[in-house]
Enzyme design. Structure first.
Site, mmCIF file in Angstrom:
data_model
loop_
_atom_site.group_PDB
_atom_site.id
_atom_site.type_symbol
_atom_site.label_atom_id
_atom_site.label_comp_id
_atom_site.label_asym_id
_atom_site.label_seq_id
_atom_site.Cartn_x
_atom_site.Cartn_y
_atom_site.Cartn_z
ATOM 1 N N ASP A 1 -3.453 -17.252 5.290
ATOM 2 C CA ASP A 1 -4.516 -18.060 4.669
ATOM 3 C C ASP A 1 -5.198 -18.937 5.714
ATOM 4 O OD1 ASP A 1 -1.935 -19.029 4.641
ATOM 5 O OD2 ASP A 1 -2.190 -20.298 2.887
ATOM 6 N N ASP B 1 -6.495 -5.556 5.282
ATOM 7 C CA ASP B 1 -7.637 -5.139 4.469
ATOM 8 C C ASP B 1 -8.532 -6.354 4.192
ATOM 9 O OD1 ASP B 1 -9.023 -3.172 3.218
ATOM 10 O OD2 ASP B 1 -7.909 -3.267 1.345
ATOM 11 N N LYS C 1 2.278 -13.826 6.058
ATOM 12 C CA LYS C 1 2.498 -14.877 5.063
ATOM 13 C C LYS C 1 4.021 -15.102 4.991
ATOM 14 C CE LYS C 1 0.810 -17.489 1.737
ATOM 15 N NZ LYS C 1 0.109 -18.726 2.049
ATOM 16 N N TYR D 1 0.807 -1.216 0.000
ATOM 17 C CA TYR D 1 0.000 0.000 0.000
ATOM 18 C C TYR D 1 0.843 1.269 0.000
ATOM 19 C CZ TYR D 1 -4.858 -1.451 0.457
ATOM 20 O OH TYR D 1 -6.109 -1.930 0.224
#
Ligand code: NAP
Length: 420
Positions: free
Chosen positions: A283, A307, A229, A159
């Site tokens: 995930d 987000d 992640k 971002y």
């Protein structure tokens, strides 16, 4: 502060900084609060939220001196630019503000004004609480198990917006750097390519995670989960996790323990008053939030994960019409709902103002007005529980009364007056 298109209210006082180090504020009983109504449905939900927050302030012996400032479409009309300096200065100077959604074009056009505001004001933590309100229809069987607060980093990650367009000179330079200087020549396929950079710093990670841990300790929360992640992006998302554990160890002594310590040293029995820091791969976390909802409390994560995660969590407690948020910096905050400007409903007096109203509730909490904040929550809950709801919730419940945005705000105000 210059005031080309801003009227500074005469019946309000400025919020000031009480303590430079902690960011603690001096909040008068009649603070000046800048408000951006925003684009699209912002013109519907902005005034509705103002009306409710005014009622809550009044019921607790205070008042809010609103100061309209502009960004997006209304700024283009008045200033011929998207984000006038005057707006940024007003929020910086008055410290606590609220905004509705601002439209961001996809693919081309100007960069997100929301991201620009958060970065210019260094509002590094996007805090998104997800909690259940009685009567809200939900796609899950036990929505009341959801009571989480997501701390989403606001200033870095993808971002930060460092990316270059296919065909540009910059992308060619970046490609050559990767292939020739770094010797990585088997990753980028031939032909047009866009390249982005994902910076994750120790500074940015630690200040966000510190905010999350401090919140957990101050609010009697049990856990802070670092969502990343890092199995794939080891040196960015993996580093975020490692810096989180490092911070927990370095700064919190016995108040914070890791999940390993919980089992190795305490046999799974969490000592009273402590916070457990654990981590989950992103995930997996998206399924855990559905299957083991009540095991999670406070979540700290980077911008993009945050987000996705907060929208998914928000879906379990009624969706975007409900989900509130606030961007927090050092002695500064800008409340805003999670949802966007939903242009197709703009000006129809139709959408749900709850997310904007509950973002206002977060703002009241930030001001230290917990009594007013609780009143807002209770009044919203009572209104929804009585079946008086806007279209989004009405289509999911049996019976009930479908209200316009403004009628819903009126109903919440009535309940504030009854509850006060
Ligand atoms: P969106 O504006 O959040 O709307 C998506 C859908 O969510 C709506 O069509 C509606 O669903 C539902 N929804 C959103 N707000 C609602 C409310 N208050 N009450 C009831 N339902 C609500 O998302 P988008 O269409 O992806 O984005 C539109 C623009 O907003 C884009 O330019 C985007 O960049 C911008 N945006 C801004 C912010 C921000 O300002 N912080 C955040 C996100 C997106 P149904 O049609 O199914 O009823």
């Amino acid at each position: 502060m210059t005031t080309d298109h801003v009227t500074v209210p005469e019946d309000g006082e400025k919020i000031t900084l009480a303590d430079e180090e902690t960011g603690e504020l001096n909040v008068p009983a009649n603070p000046i609060i800048p408000i951006i109504h925003g684009d699209g449905i912002g013109t519907d939900v902005g005034p509705a939220a103002q009306q409710v927050l005014d009622a809550a302030a009044e019921a607790t012996g205070r008042s809010i001196a609103w100061m309209r400032v502009h960004a997006g479409e209304s700024a283009r009309e008045k200033y011929d630019e998207n984000l006038p300096q005057e707006t940024v200065d007003a929020i910086r100077e008055h410290r606590v503000a609220i905004k509705g959604p601002l439209t961001t074009p996809v693919g081309a056009g100007f960069r997100s004004l929301n991201v620009a505001l958060r970065k210019k004001l260094d509002l590094f933590a996007n805090v998104r609480p997800t909690y259940y309100l009685e009567g809200v229809p939900s796609p899950v069987t036990d929505p009341e198990e959801m009571d989480m607060v997501t701390f989403r980093e606001n200033t870095e990650d993808v971002y930060a917006g460092i990316e270059w367009e296919a065909g540009s000179e910059e992308v060619q330079q970046a490609k050559e750097f990767v292939e020739e200087e770094m010797g990585i020549d088997d990753i980028i396929h031939d032909g047009p390519v866009g390249i982005g950079v994902k910076p994750i710093t120790e500074f940015g990670s630690k200040r966000l995670i510190r905010e999350a841990i401090d919140y957990a300790l101050a609010n009697g929360r049990d856990t802070v989960t670092l969502v990343h992640k890092g199995n794939i992006m080891k040196f960015t998302e993996g580093a975020f996790r490692d810096w989180g554990y490092e911070l927990a160890e370095e700064e919190y002594g016995e108040d914070v323990i890791t999940e390993d310590q919980l089992w190795d040293e305490h046999d799974g029995d969490q000592p009273e008053g402590t916070v457990v820091v654990n981590d989950r791969i992103a995930d997996n976390m998206l399924q855990q939030v559905l299957t083991r909802t009540d095991e999670y409390d406070v979540v700290a994560t980077m911008n993009l994960n945050g987000d996705y995660f907060s929208d998914a969590a928000g879906a379990q407690i009624g969706g975007l019409g409900i989900a509130p948020g606030i961007n927090r910096g050092h002695g500064r905050a800008l409340a805003e709902p999670v949802h966007g400007s939903a242009p197709k409903y703009a000006g129809e007096d139709k959408v749900n103002p709850t997310a904007m109203i509950l973002s206002g509730r977060e703002m009241l909490e930030y001001l230290g007005w917990s009594d007013a904040a609780d009143l807002v929550r209770d009044a919203v809950e009572e209104t929804i529980a009585s079946g008086r709801v806007t279209y989004d919730l009405h289509r999911q419940i049996e019976g009930g009364e479908k209200l316009a945005t403004s009628e819903f705000a009126d109903a919440v105000v009535e309940n504030i007056e009854d509850l006060a």
